[in-house]
Scaffold this motif. Structure first.
Motif, short mmCIF file in Angstrom:
data_model
loop_
_atom_site.label_atom_id
_atom_site.label_comp_id
_atom_site.label_asym_id
_atom_site.label_seq_id
_atom_site.Cartn_x
_atom_site.Cartn_y
_atom_site.Cartn_z
N LEU A 245 -30.59 -62.78 28.39
CA LEU A 245 -31.51 -63.59 28.65
C LEU A 245 -31.65 -64.77 29.71
N ASN A 246 -31.43 -63.83 31.12
CA ASN A 246 -32.00 -64.28 31.72
C ASN A 246 -32.37 -65.69 32.64
N ASP A 247 -33.83 -65.91 31.58
CA ASP A 247 -34.94 -66.26 31.97
C ASP A 247 -34.74 -67.48 30.83
N PRO A 248 -34.30 -69.23 30.50
CA PRO A 248 -33.93 -69.63 29.66
C PRO A 248 -35.53 -70.65 30.38
N VAL A 249 -36.67 -70.47 30.59
CA VAL A 249 -37.98 -71.45 30.10
C VAL A 249 -38.57 -69.88 29.71
N LYS A 250 -38.72 -69.34 29.81
CA LYS A 250 -39.57 -67.96 29.67
C LYS A 250 -38.70 -67.66 28.42
N GLN A 251 -37.75 -67.55 28.25
CA GLN A 251 -37.24 -67.39 26.95
C GLN A 251 -36.87 -67.43 25.71
N ASP A 280 -33.99 -78.06 42.19
CA ASP A 280 -34.83 -78.40 40.90
C ASP A 280 -32.95 -77.57 39.43
N THR A 281 -33.08 -78.96 38.96
CA THR A 281 -32.45 -78.82 37.65
C THR A 281 -33.40 -78.26 37.04
N SER A 282 -34.29 -78.62 37.01
CA SER A 282 -34.95 -77.87 35.35
C SER A 282 -34.37 -76.91 34.44
N ARG A 283 -34.82 -75.40 35.77
CA ARG A 283 -33.81 -74.23 35.06
C ARG A 283 -32.77 -74.87 34.05
N PHE A 284 -31.73 -74.61 34.96
CA PHE A 284 -30.54 -75.90 33.81
C PHE A 284 -30.64 -76.21 33.02
N GLU A 285 -31.17 -77.34 33.19
CA GLU A 285 -31.68 -77.83 32.04
C GLU A 285 -31.97 -76.93 31.00
N MET A 286 -32.88 -76.81 31.08
CA MET A 286 -33.25 -75.58 29.63
C MET A 286 -32.67 -74.97 29.12
N ALA A 287 -31.39 -74.66 30.30
CA ALA A 287 -30.96 -73.53 29.35
C ALA A 287 -29.34 -74.47 28.25
N LEU A 288 -29.07 -75.19 29.08
CA LEU A 288 -27.97 -76.90 28.68
C LEU A 288 -28.54 -76.80 26.65
N SER A 290 -30.78 -74.38 25.73
CA SER A 290 -31.83 -73.07 24.86
C SER A 290 -30.32 -72.64 23.95
N GLY A 291 -28.59 -73.19 24.27
CA GLY A 291 -27.67 -72.90 23.30
C GLY A 291 -27.13 -71.47 23.76
N ALA A 292 -27.26 -71.37 24.92
CA ALA A 292 -26.96 -69.55 25.57
C ALA A 292 -25.41 -70.51 25.64
N GLN A 293 -24.69 -69.52 25.22
CA GLN A 293 -23.37 -69.76 25.56
C GLN A 293 -22.94 -69.65 27.35
N TYR A 294 -22.89 -69.39 27.48
CA TYR A 294 -22.70 -69.16 28.66
C TYR A 294 -23.84 -69.66 29.61
N ILE A 295 -23.96 -70.08 30.90
CA ILE A 295 -24.87 -70.45 31.80
C ILE A 295 -24.02 -69.54 33.31
N SER A 296 -24.78 -68.44 33.51
CA SER A 296 -24.87 -68.07 35.25
C SER A 296 -25.51 -69.04 36.17
N THR A 297 -24.22 -69.84 37.40
CA THR A 297 -24.68 -69.90 38.51
C THR A 297 -24.43 -69.08 39.70
N ASP A 298 -24.42 -69.33 40.70
CA ASP A 298 -24.43 -69.03 42.38
C ASP A 298 -23.74 -70.78 42.78
N TYR A 299 -23.79 -71.77 41.90
CA TYR A 299 -23.36 -73.07 42.81
C TYR A 299 -22.78 -73.48 41.56
N PRO A 300 -21.87 -73.46 41.45
CA PRO A 300 -20.30 -74.57 40.43
C PRO A 300 -19.88 -75.19 41.45
N THR A 301 -20.58 -75.39 43.32
CA THR A 301 -20.00 -76.13 44.19
C THR A 301 -21.79 -76.62 45.07
#
Length: 327
Positions: A245-251, A280-288, A290-301
């Motif tokens: 479920l890739n959109d932690p804002v809409k979903q 923009d970290t707002s999507r990441f904050e919603m992902a956190l 949401s409780g999704a067990q795995y949060i994917s990014t292109d920017y671990p650094t």
């Protein structure tokens, strides 16, 4: 293991497209070139950083050599290393002819790199290895179309997985289902193994839509005997255990409900380089949240020329207690 939360990477194998080739893509689509302008460290280095979910795109190549001579490197004149591409077996790349460079050219090579790291870090929390089974027409005129998938193709994929990860390293649908009639019933009854039982192990999920999921299942409605979980077609399906479920804002609400029900969910903190370019970290904050067990990014650094944008759990840990199931 579903009471955890961890960070992972999107298209984890991907080496950044060389500037000369990105410029060619931009002549056809500037937006497309912007969205493809990212790459990752080798898998080992990502795991060292604390990534506990990896995504690998696989392309069926039973005879070998289908993707050995990609078009864009030939047009740009930038050297391309085709080592291993002539051998039969699944290949790993993003887009045939256009975005082709990988830290591991074959699926087995990627899995071997993960297993070596896992064997030397036997206490790690379970690592989710997601797969996209790429097929369809080439995006490049005159390019190579990716082969379609049938039961034999997915049988070959399972064989490659089992050639690297034995039963002692693999968390399977059968283990979660236990004595229950369906996988979903096993999940709802708390069938995910404990953290202690899954340390040093991996599990696989096929991130595809319903039609390809049905082909993979080969009539096994609860994935009986198969090594891979699938992106569930619904929360009521017999095979329901894992969701992309890739959109932690809409979903957001759906993710929280799925996590509370016992399912494992992967979502994304960023997409197409957009968040990194604007910090923009707002999507990441919603992902956190949401409780999704795995949060994917292109920017671990961070990518400094874009912004300081970076995705990591608080305090830099590799995994933490899930904020929804164990607040």
């Amino acid at each position: 293991m579903n009471d955890l939360q961890a960070i992972g990477t999107h298209n984890s194998y991907k080496i950044a497209i060389p500037p000369a080739e990105l410029a060619v893509i931009a002549t056809h689509s500037e937006a497309g070139a912007r969205s493809l302008d990212y790459g990752h460290l080798p898998l080992k280095d990502q795991l060292d950083l604390g990534m506990r979910q990896l995504e690998i795109d696989v392309l069926y190549d039973p005879n070998g050599g289908r993707y050995s001579h990609p078009l864009l490197p030939r047009l740009s004149g930038v050297a391309y290393d085709a080592t291993g591409m002539d051998r039969p077996g699944y290949k790993v790349l993003h887009m045939p002819d256009a975005d082709v460079r990988s830290h591991c050219a074959t699926f087995v090579q990627c899995l071997q790199q993960i297993k070596v790291w896992s064997d030397t870090h036997p206490d790690h929390v379970p690592i989710l290895i997601m797969m996209n089974a790429k097929d369809g027409k080439s995006t490049v005129d005159g390019g190579t179309d990716a082969l379609s998938y049938d039961a034999a193709a997915f049988e070959a994929l399972d064989t490659e997985i089992r050639s690297v990860f034995g039963p002692d390293k693999l968390i399977t649908p059968d283990e979660v289902r236990g004595d229950h009639k369906t996988l979903r019933e096993g999940v709802m009854a708390g069938g995910w193994p404990s953290l202690n039982a899954t340390r040093g192990k991996v599990f696989f999920a096929l991130d595809e839509g319903p039609s390809k999921v049905a082909v993979y299942m080969r009539g096994h409605t609860s994935l009986e005997g198969l090594p891979v979980f699938v992106n569930s077609v619904s929360e009521s399906a017999d095979h329901a255990a894992y969701f992309t479920l890739n959109d932690p804002v809409k979903q957001f609400d759906r993710i929280q409900a799925a996590v509370r029900s016992g399912f494992i969910v992967r979502t994304r903190a960023d997409d197409s380089t957009t968040e990194a370019r604007t910090n923009d970290t707002s999507r990441f904050e919603m992902a956190l949240k949401s409780g999704a067990q795995y949060i994917s990014t292109d920017y671990p650094t961070p990518r400094p020329e874009f912004s300081p944008y970076k995705v990591a759990l608080p305090d830099g840990v590799a995994a933490r207690t899930n904020p929804v199931t164990k607040p």
